[in-house]
Design a protein around this motif. Structure first.
Motif, PDB file in Angstrom:
ATOM      1  N   VAL A  65     -16.982 -12.031 -29.608  1.00  0.00           N
ATOM      2  CA  VAL A  65     -17.773 -12.944 -30.433  1.00  0.00           C
ATOM      3  C   VAL A  65     -17.006 -13.323 -31.692  1.00  0.00           C
ATOM      4  CG1 VAL A  65     -19.875 -13.151 -31.807  1.00  0.00           C
ATOM      5  CG2 VAL A  65     -19.969 -12.126 -29.522  1.00  0.00           C
ATOM      6  N   ASP A  66     -16.408 -12.323 -32.338  1.00  0.00           N
ATOM      7  CA  ASP A  66     -15.626 -12.616 -33.540  1.00  0.00           C
ATOM      8  C   ASP A  66     -14.430 -13.511 -33.225  1.00  0.00           C
ATOM      9  OD1 ASP A  66     -16.802 -11.798 -35.815  1.00  0.00           O
ATOM     10  OD2 ASP A  66     -15.678  -9.927 -36.034  1.00  0.00           O
ATOM     11  N   GLY A  67     -13.782 -13.221 -32.100  1.00  0.00           N
ATOM     12  CA  GLY A  67     -12.640 -14.048 -31.731  1.00  0.00           C
ATOM     13  C   GLY A  67     -13.033 -15.473 -31.410  1.00  0.00           C
ATOM     14  N   ALA A  68     -14.179 -15.668 -30.768  1.00  0.00           N
ATOM     15  CA  ALA A  68     -14.639 -17.016 -30.445  1.00  0.00           C
ATOM     16  C   ALA A  68     -14.988 -17.810 -31.707  1.00  0.00           C
ATOM     17  CB  ALA A  68     -15.841 -16.947 -29.514  1.00  0.00           C
ATOM     18  N   ALA A  80     -22.136   7.120 -22.013  1.00  0.00           N
ATOM     19  CA  ALA A  80     -22.043   6.931 -23.462  1.00  0.00           C
ATOM     20  C   ALA A  80     -20.739   6.239 -23.848  1.00  0.00           C
ATOM     21  CB  ALA A  80     -22.147   8.289 -24.164  1.00  0.00           C
ATOM     22  N   VAL A  81     -19.637   6.637 -23.221  1.00  0.00           N
ATOM     23  CA  VAL A  81     -18.352   5.989 -23.488  1.00  0.00           C
ATOM     24  C   VAL A  81     -18.394   4.520 -23.075  1.00  0.00           C
ATOM     25  CG1 VAL A  81     -15.909   5.966 -22.864  1.00  0.00           C
ATOM     26  CG2 VAL A  81     -17.056   8.138 -23.315  1.00  0.00           C
ATOM     27  N   PHE A  82     -18.992   4.244 -21.926  1.00  0.00           N
ATOM     28  CA  PHE A  82     -19.078   2.857 -21.447  1.00  0.00           C
ATOM     29  C   PHE A  82     -19.884   1.987 -22.412  1.00  0.00           C
ATOM     30  CE2 PHE A  82     -21.434  -0.374 -19.054  1.00  0.00           C
ATOM     31  CZ  PHE A  82     -20.378  -1.093 -18.520  1.00  0.00           C
ATOM     32  N   CYS A  83     -21.007   2.498 -22.898  1.00  0.00           N
ATOM     33  CA  CYS A  83     -21.835   1.715 -23.832  1.00  0.00           C
ATOM     34  C   CYS A  83     -21.079   1.439 -25.128  1.00  0.00           C
ATOM     35  CB  CYS A  83     -23.131   2.459 -24.121  1.00  0.00           C
ATOM     36  SG  CYS A  83     -24.272   2.557 -22.721  1.00  0.00           S
ATOM     37  N   ALA A  84     -20.400   2.447 -25.664  1.00  0.00           N
ATOM     38  CA  ALA A  84     -19.663   2.261 -26.920  1.00  0.00           C
ATOM     39  C   ALA A  84     -18.528   1.250 -26.743  1.00  0.00           C
ATOM     40  CB  ALA A  84     -19.119   3.599 -27.407  1.00  0.00           C
ATOM     41  N   LEU A  85     -17.779   1.368 -25.660  1.00  0.00           N
ATOM     42  CA  LEU A  85     -16.681   0.430 -25.425  1.00  0.00           C
ATOM     43  C   LEU A  85     -17.191  -0.989 -25.163  1.00  0.00           C
ATOM     44  CD1 LEU A  85     -14.226   2.526 -23.208  1.00  0.00           C
ATOM     45  CD2 LEU A  85     -13.999   1.928 -25.612  1.00  0.00           C
ATOM     46  N   THR A  86     -18.312  -1.088 -24.461  1.00  0.00           N
ATOM     47  CA  THR A  86     -18.879  -2.409 -24.195  1.00  0.00           C
ATOM     48  C   THR A  86     -19.282  -3.103 -25.495  1.00  0.00           C
ATOM     49  OG1 THR A  86     -19.691  -1.673 -22.037  1.00  0.00           O
ATOM     50  CG2 THR A  86     -20.702  -3.640 -22.980  1.00  0.00           C
ATOM     51  N   LEU A  87     -19.926  -2.353 -26.382  1.00  0.00           N
ATOM     52  CA  LEU A  87     -20.295  -2.937 -27.672  1.00  0.00           C
ATOM     53  C   LEU A  87     -19.064  -3.396 -28.440  1.00  0.00           C
ATOM     54  CD1 LEU A  87     -22.337  -3.511 -29.963  1.00  0.00           C
ATOM     55  CD2 LEU A  87     -22.014  -1.137 -30.701  1.00  0.00           C
ATOM     56  N   PHE A  88     -18.031  -2.570 -28.457  1.00  0.00           N
ATOM     57  CA  PHE A  88     -16.821  -2.901 -29.199  1.00  0.00           C
ATOM     58  C   PHE A  88     -16.162  -4.171 -28.645  1.00  0.00           C
ATOM     59  CE2 PHE A  88     -12.187  -2.122 -29.977  1.00  0.00           C
ATOM     60  CZ  PHE A  88     -12.234  -2.318 -31.346  1.00  0.00           C
ATOM     61  N   VAL A  89     -16.070  -4.255 -27.320  1.00  0.00           N
ATOM     62  CA  VAL A  89     -15.435  -5.429 -26.700  1.00  0.00           C
ATOM     63  C   VAL A  89     -16.263  -6.689 -26.951  1.00  0.00           C
ATOM     64  CG1 VAL A  89     -14.770  -6.462 -24.503  1.00  0.00           C
ATOM     65  CG2 VAL A  89     -14.218  -4.069 -24.965  1.00  0.00           C
ATOM     66  N   THR A 135     -10.831 -10.291 -38.038  1.00  0.00           N
ATOM     67  CA  THR A 135      -9.781  -9.791 -38.927  1.00  0.00           C
ATOM     68  C   THR A 135      -9.663  -8.282 -38.720  1.00  0.00           C
ATOM     69  OG1 THR A 135     -11.361  -9.460 -40.735  1.00  0.00           O
ATOM     70  CG2 THR A 135     -10.222 -11.599 -40.642  1.00  0.00           C
ATOM     71  N   TRP A 136      -8.596  -7.707 -39.279  1.00  0.00           N
ATOM     72  CA  TRP A 136      -8.412  -6.262 -39.132  1.00  0.00           C
ATOM     73  C   TRP A 136      -9.544  -5.462 -39.769  1.00  0.00           C
ATOM     74  CZ3 TRP A 136      -5.576  -4.298 -35.567  1.00  0.00           C
ATOM     75  CH2 TRP A 136      -4.437  -4.951 -35.132  1.00  0.00           C
ATOM     76  N   PRO A 137     -10.008  -5.818 -40.965  1.00  0.00           N
ATOM     77  CA  PRO A 137     -11.139  -5.069 -41.524  1.00  0.00           C
ATOM     78  C   PRO A 137     -12.392  -5.155 -40.657  1.00  0.00           C
ATOM     79  CG  PRO A 137     -10.025  -6.282 -43.249  1.00  0.00           C
ATOM     80  CD  PRO A 137      -9.448  -6.750 -41.958  1.00  0.00           C
ATOM     81  N   ARG A 138     -12.664  -6.343 -40.102  1.00  0.00           N
ATOM     82  CA  ARG A 138     -13.844  -6.481 -39.255  1.00  0.00           C
ATOM     83  C   ARG A 138     -13.673  -5.688 -37.954  1.00  0.00           C
ATOM     84  NH1 ARG A 138     -17.501 -10.521 -40.447  1.00  0.00           N
ATOM     85  NH2 ARG A 138     -18.044 -10.763 -38.225  1.00  0.00           N
ATOM     86  N   ALA A 139     -12.464  -5.683 -37.410  1.00  0.00           N
ATOM     87  CA  ALA A 139     -12.224  -4.898 -36.201  1.00  0.00           C
ATOM     88  C   ALA A 139     -12.428  -3.404 -36.467  1.00  0.00           C
ATOM     89  CB  ALA A 139     -10.811  -5.160 -35.686  1.00  0.00           C
ATOM     90  N   ALA A 140     -11.976  -2.937 -37.640  1.00  0.00           N
ATOM     91  CA  ALA A 140     -12.194  -1.534 -38.007  1.00  0.00           C
ATOM     92  C   ALA A 140     -13.681  -1.238 -38.168  1.00  0.00           C
ATOM     93  CB  ALA A 140     -11.446  -1.215 -39.295  1.00  0.00           C
TER      94      ALA A 140
END
Length: 232
Positions: free
Chosen positions: A85-88, A71-80, A93-98
């Motif tokens: 994608v956003d960085g590319a 479960a931790v791996f799936c959540a972290l994978t989604l976040f990364v 931005t900070w709000p989007r990262a939150a």
């Protein structure tokens, strides 16, 4: 003169004996102090042994830790991934990262598995925010709810109710054994009248899988023993 010397020697001897007795009474590990320390040590050892025995009587889901890591791996994978994608796209931005962090946390909460433990006369299901427990020796109903995700529902005479994934029992024979033992006690008391066949199906399946594992470990095929196994 001789009398005075005799009296002086007596006084000195008495003083030496008194000092020796005083030292002996204050030395640790002797007399009443030693008895008190020994009793305290015995009590501490007894309490520690009782705690260790109680902990040894509790069995849990052996696959729970692996499911938590998944479960931790799936959540972290989604976040990364969403950050990449956003960085590319230069839209990070900070709000989007939150926002992505919050979505990843929600995913983890959804995927976090319930932890099932059992001890003498009880079974507990612990989730993130709440723990429910039933007395297996006071079970009144066992029900298997089908559907997309099958759930095993247990109720006792005290009004307690728990739900768990039936796969947890099939993957953990010790948990199933504790539940079956308590259910038999409840049935003997006349409390458990519905759901006995459900538990029997689980125990029969667990026994069949255990027998199959023994045959596979010994290099035999189920149904072939003795002369048949040698002929094959």
């Amino acid at each position: 003169m001789g009398l005075h010397r005799t009296r002086a020697r007596g006084v000195v001897r008495g003083a030496v004996r008194g000092v020796a007795r005083g030292r002996g009474g204050t030395q640790p590990g002797t007399g009443a102090g030693a008895d008190a320390e020994g009793d305290a040590g015995v009590d501490a050892g007894t309490d520690a042994g009782a705690d260790a025995g109680a902990a040894a009587d509790v069995v849990g889901d052996r696959t729970w830790a692996g499911e938590v890591r998944a479960a931790v791996f799936c959540a972290l994978t989604l976040f990364v991934l969403v950050l990449i994608v956003d960085g590319a796209n230069t839209t990070l931005t900070w709000p989007r990262a939150a926002l992505w962090a919050g979505l990843s946390a929600v995913l983890y909460v959804v995927l976090h598995p319930a932890r099932v433990t059992a001890g003498p006369g009880w079974l507990a299901v612990r989730r993130l925010l709440r723990t429910r427990r039933v007395c297996t020796g006071l079970l009144t109903a066992v029900r298997l709810d089908g559907g997309v995700a099958a759930r095993l529902v247990l109720r006792d005479s005290l009004g307690n109710r728990v739900e768990l994934d039936p796969k947890v029992l099939t993957d953990n024979p010790l948990l199933l054994h504790r539940l079956d033992r308590g259910a038999r006690d409840a049935q003997a008391r006349g409390l458990l009248r519905t759901g006995v066949t459900v538990l029997h199906r689980f125990t029969d399946r667990a026994d069949a899988e255990a027998a199959r594992a023994v045959f596979e470990a010994s290099g035999l095929t189920p149904g072939l023993t003795g002369e048949s196994a040698r002929d094959s």
